[in-house]
Design a protein around this motif. Structure first.
Motif: not given
Length: 252
Positions: A168, A213, A218-219
């Motif tokens: 993130q 991106r 994100r994780r």
């Protein structure tokens, strides 16, 4: 009765160790983190076992489950993703069990960084290029990092760097590392290593943030940086060198 702390591996059910499989199969109680441990691994528990997803439980609630298993005389399999030696939050559970005089043992598992390296088809230590691997995490959104372990301090070594829990903040991480590794240094991000929906992104420090991106990662991802990730041009190990003295003809 014993609490078995078990490294359940990075995700793929067939990366579970034989010992772990045997212990799970013999435990009437099984606690696991539902977001990180495959249901197929939990499926090794015996029929009728108490299965507890711990992802929404507090430490006190988890310990209460283990204490209840102890009082019932049942072995408990406590499953953690990857390997227990890093970022498993297992130490505080062990301390609580010691206070309660509940016996426990540890079974190691395949760590996420090893699964990520396998997905990349890369060795993280290459002769003449990198002989050190630094495992760390990004501390901005979790517990504070100890003094001397800032990312910039670690990057100054120029070793192969593996950053956990940082997807993130990929832009911030890249900005920090670029000053030490340079924008053309190989970089990779592997999300959900060994799972069916695994994502493997490769590039350089100049490009990897954009790729992350665009992929929506994100994780549950591992960031790897360093010259060892570059294919070709590496030295060869002394281990298999023809010049190495292998002691042939020696009498013990």
């Amino acid at each position: 009765m014993t609490v078995h702390f078990i490294g359940a591996g990075p995700g793929a059910p067939d990366l579970l160790t034989l010992r772990a499989q045997r212990l799970i199969a013999g435990s009437p109680v099984c606690l696991y983190a539902g977001a990180l441990v495959s249901p197929e691994i939990v499926g090794n528990a015996p029929a009728g076992a108490r299965i507890v997803d711990t992802q929404d439980l507090t430490l006190d609630e988890i310990v209460d489950e283990l204490r209840a298993a102890h009082h019932a005389g049942h072995d408990a399999a406590r499953l953690h993703s990857g390997d227990l030696s890093i970022y498993s939050a297992v130490a505080e559970q062990m301390r609580r069990l010691d206070e309660l005089e509940i016996p426990w043992d540890v079974t190691p598992g395949v760590p996420a960084f090893a699964a990520a390296a396998a997905a990349l088809g890369r060795e993280l230590t290459v002769p003449g290029v990198a002989q050190t691997v630094i495992l760390t995490r990004y501390g901005k959104r979790a517990s504070a990092m100890p003094g001397g372990e800032r990312l910039a301090d670690l990057a100054a070594h120029g070793a192969t760097l593996v950053v956990h829990l940082g997807a993130q903040a990929i832009e911030e991480i890249v900005a920090t590392l670029m000053a030490h590794y340079g924008e053309h240094c190989p970089a990779a991000v592997v999300a959900r290593a060994s799972w069916p929906d695994e994502i493997v992104l490769t590039g350089t420090l100049a490009t990897i943030a954009g790729q992350v991106r665009d992929a929506g990662v994100r994780r549950t991802a591992t960031i790897l940086v360093g010259p060892a990730l570059e294919a070709g041009g590496a030295g060869e190990s002394h281990l298999y060198s023809a010049e190495r003295d292998r002691g042939r003809g020696c009498v013990e």
